[in-house]
Scaffold this motif. Sequence first.
Motif, PDB file in Angstrom:
ATOM      1  N   SER A  97       0.832  -1.208   0.000  1.00 20.53           N
ATOM      2  CA  SER A  97       0.000   0.000   0.000  1.00 20.53           C
ATOM      3  C   SER A  97       0.864   1.255   0.000  1.00 20.53           C
ATOM      4  O   SER A  97       0.502   2.272  -0.615  1.00 20.53           O
ATOM      5  CB  SER A  97      -0.956   0.002   1.204  1.00 20.53           C
ATOM      6  N   TYR A  98       2.010   1.190   0.656  1.00 18.92           N
ATOM      7  CA  TYR A  98       2.911   2.342   0.670  1.00 18.92           C
ATOM      8  C   TYR A  98       3.477   2.598  -0.728  1.00 18.92           C
ATOM      9  O   TYR A  98       3.579   3.747  -1.170  1.00 18.92           O
ATOM     10  CB  TYR A  98       4.025   2.110   1.680  1.00 18.92           C
ATOM     11  N   SER A  99       3.812   1.547  -1.443  1.00 14.35           N
ATOM     12  CA  SER A  99       4.315   1.696  -2.813  1.00 14.35           C
ATOM     13  C   SER A  99       3.256   2.317  -3.711  1.00 14.35           C
ATOM     14  O   SER A  99       3.558   3.186  -4.542  1.00 14.35           O
ATOM     15  CB  SER A  99       4.746   0.339  -3.371  1.00 14.35           C
ATOM     16  N   LEU A 100       2.006   1.886  -3.522  1.00 20.03           N
ATOM     17  CA  LEU A 100       0.918   2.448  -4.327  1.00 20.03           C
ATOM     18  C   LEU A 100       0.692   3.918  -3.990  1.00 20.03           C
ATOM     19  O   LEU A 100       0.396   4.734  -4.874  1.00 20.03           O
ATOM     20  CB  LEU A 100      -0.365   1.648  -4.104  1.00 20.03           C
ATOM     21  N   LEU A 101       0.842   4.266  -2.712  1.00 21.03           N
ATOM     22  CA  LEU A 101       0.702   5.674  -2.330  1.00 21.03           C
ATOM     23  C   LEU A 101       1.763   6.530  -3.014  1.00 21.03           C
ATOM     24  O   LEU A 101       1.469   7.630  -3.505  1.00 21.03           O
ATOM     25  CB  LEU A 101       0.805   5.828  -0.816  1.00 21.03           C
ATOM     26  N   LYS A 102       2.981   6.050  -3.050  1.00 20.32           N
ATOM     27  CA  LYS A 102       4.048   6.804  -3.710  1.00 20.32           C
ATOM     28  C   LYS A 102       3.719   7.033  -5.179  1.00 20.32           C
ATOM     29  O   LYS A 102       4.000   8.111  -5.733  1.00 20.32           O
ATOM     30  CB  LYS A 102       5.378   6.073  -3.559  1.00 20.32           C
ATOM     31  N   MET A 103       3.094   6.055  -5.801  1.00 14.77           N
ATOM     32  CA  MET A 103       2.685   6.227  -7.195  1.00 14.77           C
ATOM     33  C   MET A 103       1.627   7.316  -7.309  1.00 14.77           C
ATOM     34  O   MET A 103       1.658   8.135  -8.234  1.00 14.77           O
ATOM     35  CB  MET A 103       2.164   4.903  -7.744  1.00 14.77           C
ATOM     36  N   GLU A 104       0.685   7.323  -6.352  1.00 16.53           N
ATOM     37  CA  GLU A 104      -0.362   8.347  -6.360  1.00 16.53           C
ATOM     38  C   GLU A 104       0.235   9.735  -6.155  1.00 16.53           C
ATOM     39  O   GLU A 104      -0.151  10.701  -6.822  1.00 16.53           O
ATOM     40  CB  GLU A 104      -1.391   8.050  -5.265  1.00 16.53           C
ATOM     41  N   LEU A 105       1.179   9.842  -5.238  1.00 23.09           N
ATOM     42  CA  LEU A 105       1.813  11.136  -4.982  1.00 23.09           C
ATOM     43  C   LEU A 105       2.619  11.614  -6.183  1.00 23.09           C
ATOM     44  O   LEU A 105       2.657  12.815  -6.476  1.00 23.09           O
ATOM     45  CB  LEU A 105       2.712  11.039  -3.751  1.00 23.09           C
ATOM     46  N   SER A 106       3.248  10.688  -6.885  1.00 23.19           N
ATOM     47  CA  SER A 106       4.056  11.065  -8.055  1.00 23.19           C
ATOM     48  C   SER A 106       3.186  11.652  -9.162  1.00 23.19           C
ATOM     49  O   SER A 106       3.677  12.443  -9.974  1.00 23.19           O
ATOM     50  CB  SER A 106       4.849   9.867  -8.568  1.00 23.19           C
TER      51      SER A 106
END
Length: 259
Positions: A204-213
């Motif tokens: 979920s943290y990896s997916l959040l980083k994608m959303e923030l990018s």
Amino acid sequence: MSGYNPLVLSEEVRKHVSRTTKEGEERKYYRFRGGKWYGGIATGDVVGCNLRCGFCWSWRFSHVYAGGWFESAESAFRKIFEIARRHNYEYVRLSGGEPTLSRNHLLQVIKLFSETRYTFILETNGLLIGYDPSYARDLAEFPNLVVRVSLKGACEKEFHALTGADPSFFRIQLKSLENLLASGFKPCREVYPAVMLSFSTPESYSLLKMELSKISEALTSCIDEEYVILYPHVVEIMKERGLKPNISYTPEGVPDFMI
């Protein structure tokens, strides 16, 4: 999956923690203090929040409104200023509850500090800023302001589990970052995300980083990673809500960088 609407809750909470007098909009506070966070900061802790986080360290004042007292923007400013002056701090803030609930009060406090040497750090869940882009534009008027948007978990499912709110409002938190950048805030230097990760997974943290990018690639480089500190009253509310952190710290074991 459903839950309460934080925007509706905002209106209800505001009735208890904010009032308008001849001094302008006043906000309920429950203490003023200095502390070691950010390397030293003067803080006014406000009463009331529009989320009901099950790990909140200030839930006894953010979830209920019986305590505290009203302060005008000018009187709150003077108390925080004096703490900062006495300890030679560089930073000031409102914390404890959600500062954005009392918009005029908050803007006036920041304005007063804009005429000093201090940097004001706005700690917020971002919901009202994400919902109303004009709030971000108002905040962008102040050159001394840094905005720290505290995301409750790394995805909609975690947001709901941690706050009990409708999971769709996680997107409003992300929208606040977008609105702030669109209003002229510089990523990382003037606005950055903080994320409660004690209950998250690496996926979920990896997916959040994608959303923030998608909002700004720079935001992925300045995430403030938050973890639960097991104060007794925090353990109490987590147990009541059935939350079990994957990573946490005891008060005695908090790394220096978190103090």
